[in-house]
Enzyme design. Structure first.
Site, PDB file in Angstrom:
ATOM      1  N   ASP A  57       0.826  -1.209   0.000  1.00 49.56           N
ATOM      2  CA  ASP A  57       0.000   0.000   0.000  1.00 49.56           C
ATOM      3  C   ASP A  57       0.859   1.258   0.000  1.00 49.56           C
ATOM      4  OD1 ASP A  57      -2.126  -1.773   0.176  1.00 49.56           O
ATOM      5  OD2 ASP A  57      -2.270  -1.593   2.346  1.00 49.56           O
ATOM      6  N   GLU A 173      -9.212  -1.658   3.584  1.00 53.51           N
ATOM      7  CA  GLU A 173      -8.938  -1.283   4.964  1.00 53.51           C
ATOM      8  C   GLU A 173     -10.075  -0.456   5.545  1.00 53.51           C
ATOM      9  OE1 GLU A 173      -4.064  -1.337   5.086  1.00 53.51           O
ATOM     10  OE2 GLU A 173      -5.083   0.596   4.910  1.00 53.51           O
TER      11      GLU A 173
END
Length: 280
Positions: A57, A173
């Site tokens: 990420d 997330e």
């Protein structure tokens, strides 16, 4: 997934998080680059700052930022990208973080050890009389302190450079609430917002990141009692199931219910601070 109520809740979450099931990755890469460039220009800043963990990420967000900075300089803007290593003492996967740095090739690198600040805060809490229900609870709370100390360091670096702090959170997330409130969830710009994990990985591959970094097992690595604990072990569902859910595909009712529980419990993380209602 057979339950109609679960399917309805799934669609509402997809819309709220802005997920698109089908993406042209080349178009999406360009769209997000242009967004980032325009935001930086409007903000009249001279830098972007992001912490590099060693995971995909932050790698992808950083690659976007470095490309945006280079393009902006090509347009005559004085903008640079600052990538920060923020280990807590000796980082277990430090080699991956350094490998990410080599892929990103940032304009500037900073390494700040957050262990002294984190340990000092914990020591002061204990000295003040703060107790913890268990070693596991203390370990979890200290993990959140680590995440917030990292953001303190990033904002300090951004302020010194007249810059913005970038975040690396994305839709997977956001669905699971898998970020620390006012920690990694606190940033000025979230360039990966609305993407599933597999879409983030797709952008990473498109930008030339090696497979060993793109497909590395995701871990927040905040808890000392369970170092490098995979995210999926904490969730009880896999990223494949999470991505399928966000892309409108069928998942089991059991997996959907787990995700809905996480989404509901973490609603406060995705909202501005609560305030009393306005009255006439």
């Amino acid at each position: 997934m057979q339950d109609a109520r679960l399917r309805e809740a799934q669609q509402q979450i997809i819309e709220e998080l802005g997920v698109k099931a089908e993406l042209n990755l080349e178009h999406e890469l360009e769209r997000r680059l242009v967004f980032l460039m325009n935001y930086v220009k409007r903000s009249r800043v001279r830098a972007m700052v992001l912490g590099i963990s060693g995971g995909v990420d932050s790698l992808v967000a950083a690659c976007l930022a470095q490309r945006a900075a280079e393009r902006l300089r090509g347009e005559g803007e004085n903008v640079r990208f600052i990538a920060m290593r923020l280990p807590y003492g000796q980082q277990a996967d430090a080699a991956d973080a350094e490998a990410c740095m080599d892929v990103i090739q940032p304009d500037e690198r900073l390494t700040v050890d957050i262990k002294p600040a984190t340990d000092a805060m914990v020591a002061q809490l204990v000295a003040a009389g703060q107790s913890f229900a268990s070693a596991a609870q203390q370990d979890f709370i200290v993990g959140n302190i680590k995440a917030r100390q990292r953001m303190v360091a990033q904002y300090a670096a951004a302020a010194a450079a007249s810059g913005l702090v970038l975040g690396s959170d994305h839709a997977a997330e956001a669905l699971m609430g898998f970020f620390t409130k006012f920690g990694d969830g606190a940033a000025d710009v979230m360039p990966l917002s609305g993407l599933t994990k597999r879409q983030v990985r797709g952008l990473g591959s498109l930008m030339g990141a090696p497979d060993q970094l793109v497909y590395k097992v995701p871990t927040a690595d905040l808890e000392d009692l369970s170092p490098l604990k995979p995210d999926e072990d904490a969730f009880g569902v896999s990223y494949e199931q999470i991505d399928d859910f966000l892309e409108g595909k069928a998942v089991s009712d059991e997996a959907a219910q787990i995700m809905l529980r996480y989404f509901a419990a973490s609603a406060h993380k995705r909202a501005l601070p609560a305030t009393p209602p306005f009255t006439a």
